[in-house]
Design an enzyme around this catalytic site. Structure first.
Site, PDB file in Angstrom:
ATOM      1  N   ARG A 136       0.818  -1.214   0.000  1.00 27.27           N
ATOM      2  CA  ARG A 136       0.000   0.000   0.000  1.00 27.27           C
ATOM      3  C   ARG A 136       0.855   1.270   0.000  1.00 27.27           C
ATOM      4  O   ARG A 136       0.481   2.290  -0.586  1.00 27.27           O
ATOM      5  CB  ARG A 136      -0.932   0.021   1.215  1.00 27.27           C
ATOM      6  CG  ARG A 136      -2.063  -0.987   1.146  1.00 27.27           C
ATOM      7  CD  ARG A 136      -2.900  -0.949   2.424  1.00 27.27           C
ATOM      8  NE  ARG A 136      -3.965  -1.949   2.386  1.00 27.27           N
ATOM      9  CZ  ARG A 136      -5.195  -1.717   1.935  1.00 27.27           C
ATOM     10  NH1 ARG A 136      -5.496  -0.518   1.460  1.00 27.27           N
ATOM     11  NH2 ARG A 136      -6.102  -2.666   1.946  1.00 27.27           N
ATOM     12  N   GLU A 168      -1.672  -8.960   4.065  1.00 23.32           N
ATOM     13  CA  GLU A 168      -3.120  -8.927   4.282  1.00 23.32           C
ATOM     14  C   GLU A 168      -3.735 -10.201   3.727  1.00 23.32           C
ATOM     15  O   GLU A 168      -3.442 -10.608   2.611  1.00 23.32           O
ATOM     16  CB  GLU A 168      -3.755  -7.715   3.594  1.00 23.32           C
ATOM     17  CG  GLU A 168      -3.293  -6.380   4.154  1.00 23.32           C
ATOM     18  CD  GLU A 168      -3.989  -5.212   3.475  1.00 23.32           C
ATOM     19  OE1 GLU A 168      -5.122  -5.382   2.980  1.00 23.32           O
ATOM     20  OE2 GLU A 168      -3.386  -4.117   3.437  1.00 23.32           O
ATOM     21  N   GLU A 174     -10.753  -1.837  -4.606  1.00 18.94           N
ATOM     22  CA  GLU A 174      -9.985  -1.008  -3.685  1.00 18.94           C
ATOM     23  C   GLU A 174      -8.637  -0.628  -4.301  1.00 18.94           C
ATOM     24  O   GLU A 174      -8.172   0.510  -4.159  1.00 18.94           O
ATOM     25  CB  GLU A 174      -9.769  -1.753  -2.367  1.00 18.94           C
ATOM     26  CG  GLU A 174      -9.017  -0.931  -1.336  1.00 18.94           C
ATOM     27  CD  GLU A 174      -8.815  -1.676  -0.016  1.00 18.94           C
ATOM     28  OE1 GLU A 174      -8.240  -1.086   0.898  1.00 18.94           O
ATOM     29  OE2 GLU A 174      -9.223  -2.851   0.068  1.00 18.94           O
ATOM     30  N   ASP A 183     -12.536   6.578 -11.112  1.00 12.29           N
ATOM     31  CA  ASP A 183     -12.764   8.015 -11.070  1.00 12.29           C
ATOM     32  C   ASP A 183     -11.597   8.754 -11.720  1.00 12.29           C
ATOM     33  O   ASP A 183     -10.723   9.285 -11.047  1.00 12.29           O
ATOM     34  CB  ASP A 183     -12.952   8.471  -9.620  1.00 12.29           C
ATOM     35  CG  ASP A 183     -13.442   9.908  -9.537  1.00 12.29           C
ATOM     36  OD1 ASP A 183     -13.976  10.398 -10.543  1.00 12.29           O
ATOM     37  OD2 ASP A 183     -13.288  10.529  -8.478  1.00 12.29           O
ATOM     38  N   HIS A 222     -17.514   0.997   3.622  1.00 13.26           N
ATOM     39  CA  HIS A 222     -16.581   0.032   3.047  1.00 13.26           C
ATOM     40  C   HIS A 222     -16.712   0.190   1.531  1.00 13.26           C
ATOM     41  O   HIS A 222     -17.550  -0.449   0.892  1.00 13.26           O
ATOM     42  CB  HIS A 222     -16.934  -1.391   3.472  1.00 13.26           C
ATOM     43  CG  HIS A 222     -16.966  -1.582   4.967  1.00 13.26           C
ATOM     44  ND1 HIS A 222     -15.926  -2.123   5.674  1.00 13.26           N
ATOM     45  CD2 HIS A 222     -17.926  -1.271   5.882  1.00 13.26           C
ATOM     46  CE1 HIS A 222     -16.230  -2.168   6.961  1.00 13.26           C
ATOM     47  NE2 HIS A 222     -17.442  -1.654   7.110  1.00 13.26           N
ATOM     48  N   CYS A 273     -15.103  -0.673  -1.061  1.00 14.76           N
ATOM     49  CA  CYS A 273     -14.888  -1.761  -2.021  1.00 14.76           C
ATOM     50  C   CYS A 273     -16.098  -2.685  -2.119  1.00 14.76           C
ATOM     51  O   CYS A 273     -16.193  -3.481  -3.048  1.00 14.76           O
ATOM     52  CB  CYS A 273     -13.628  -2.553  -1.678  1.00 14.76           C
ATOM     53  SG  CYS A 273     -13.483  -3.025   0.033  1.00 14.76           S
TER      54      CYS A 273
END
Length: 445
Positions: A101, A131, A142, A199, A411, A413
């Protein structure tokens, strides 16, 4: 003689192509026809102007599915040969990215640049370091949200942001390497290929250039900067002979780079050429050409190369620019009653629960800007899927806490809203507005 008025292209659409006609079967025949001796059978794919947006998206997605299946099949054949003793390395049937990330941009660039072209035809699967969790679509969404947000960060200086329209365009000055622009093109195409809205607030001009359809003109400036559009429009509409002395325009354009203003000539010797009644149209044409073409040719070509290494199929050419734009970023036709009707509830919440009724009472009294902020808070985008909410689940609401202290949490995602069981409608309203006002675009938990 008056110029004949052209019919809009949607006047030729055949809605039946979404119903009784098997479009996938027709497309299969059209693809194989070069190998068939008798080519007299007509295919609807020979007449793409008959396809509406729904039919075009179906064909693009179907073509993508065929390519994915072929890529997976080739990988399995390759791996089977290895099992039989062939000296070859195993091949993953998926396009897998392992992402940290904290270094999401560089990780993505490094891994995509190592991929062979055929690997982009495989289904995308994303893993975040340290993760757990299988990517069933939520992690992939995500990933797109986080990567898009990071790429558009002003620190990279890759784009100019136009506040009037909330749109972006390629910066005149390249601070980053071409690989960054190629990454954005690849990101855009991978989102289409893996059916994910992203986006990327580009104007229609990007899709005109990408599809090489439609002339970029003054109207495109209106979708980027209405104030510049109005200024150029006023220049064209000015009919007095004192244009040179009144406006004092020359063939230059002023651009800002690192808080420093620079003047760029639109033609050789432009700084000493006054704009007058005879050459004002040329000035406007050169101005538009500079903004949308000359100033960003290298950047756009890198973007296009990144896009085309994922999607370069015939169904793409069926789209008009505005249709492809709607497919990529969704649309702005908000039917908030449909949004409520399609919402589902989990746990103790249901449509008649007092907290849920308060929620919808508060929501429907919000103004349009606040509702779009809520949508951004919930999904990571303030736009609607291309066909609205009729074919998708816009939101699931579940209870989180039973006190008045916690804020609602999204949330993004999965389009899930954690809504505490507040003790009054007034508290719910205050907490909900606080949550969406302080949200900066992506609330990923």
């Amino acid at each position: 003689m008056a110029k004949p008025e052209l019919l809009p292209y949607d006047a030729f659409y055949m809605k039946e192509l979404n119903g009784p006609i098997n479009l996938k079967q027709d497309y299969d025949y059209w693809r194989r026809r070069s190998q068939i001796v008798d080519r007299k059978i007509i295919s609807f794919c020979d007449y793409p102007f008959l396809f509406d947006l729904k039919a075009k998206i179906l064909l693009l997605q179907y073509h993508g599915q065929l390519e994915m299946q072929e890529a997976i099949q080739n990988a399995f054949i390759h791996n089977f040969q290895m099992m039989l003793g062939a000296h070859v390395d195993t091949v993953n049937p998926l396009l897998v990215l392992h992402i940290n990330r904290k270094t999401i941009v560089q990780d993505t660039i490094n891994q995509l640049d190592k991929q062979k072209e055929e690997n982009f035809k495989k289904p995308l699967q994303v893993y975040f370091h340290n993760e757990e969790g299988l990517d069933a679509g939520g992690i992939r969404k995500e990933f797109f949200l986080l990567l898009t947000k990071e790429i558009l960060n002003p620190k990279y200086g890759m784009f100019t942001y136009y506040e009037e329209t909330n749109t972006i365009w390629f910066s005149d000055h390249m601070i980053e390497d071409e690989s960054m622009y190629k990454l954005i093109g690849t990101l855009c195409a991978l989102a289409i290929y893996n059916v994910t809205i992203i986006d990327l607030p580009f104007p229609l001009a990007l899709y005109k250039k990408l599809l090489k359809k439609g002339k970029i003109d003054l109207d495109d400036m209106k979708s980027l900067s209405p104030s510049i559009y109005q200024s150029l429009k006023s220049l064209l509409n000015y009919t007095e002979d004192d244009l040179e002395t009144t406006l004092c325009f020359t063939f230059i354009i002023e651009r800002e780079f690192c808080d420093e203003k620079r003047q760029i000539e639109l033609k050789p010797g432009g700084a000493s050429i006054m704009v007058n009644q005879n050459n004002k149209q040329e000035f406007v044409d050169l101005y538009i050409d500079y903004i949308f073409n000359k100033s960003c040719e290298t950047q756009f070509q890198a973007f296009s190369a990144g896009f085309r290494r994922v999607i370069n199929s015939k169904p793409l050419e069926l789209f008009y620019p505005d249709e492809l734009m709607s497919f990529v970023v969704g649309n702005t036709n908000y039917d908030w009653n449909e949004f409520q009707k399609k919402t589902e509830y989990k746990g103790e919440y249901h449509a008649n629960h007092p907290v849920i009724q308060w929620f919808w009472q508060v929501f429907h009294k919000m103004n349009e800007t606040e509702k779009k902020k809520f949508l951004l808070f919930l999904t990571g985008s303030d736009r609607v899927p291309v066909f609205g909410w009729s074919q998708t689940l816009p939101m699931t609401i579940q209870r989180s806490h039973t006190d008045n202290m916690h804020l609602p949490v999204s949330h993004t995602c999965f389009n899930i809203l954690d809504l505490p069981a507040y003790s009054s409608k007034e508290i719910l309203k205050a907490k909900l507005l606080e949550a969406i006002q302080h949200n900066q675009g992506f609330n990923l938990v």
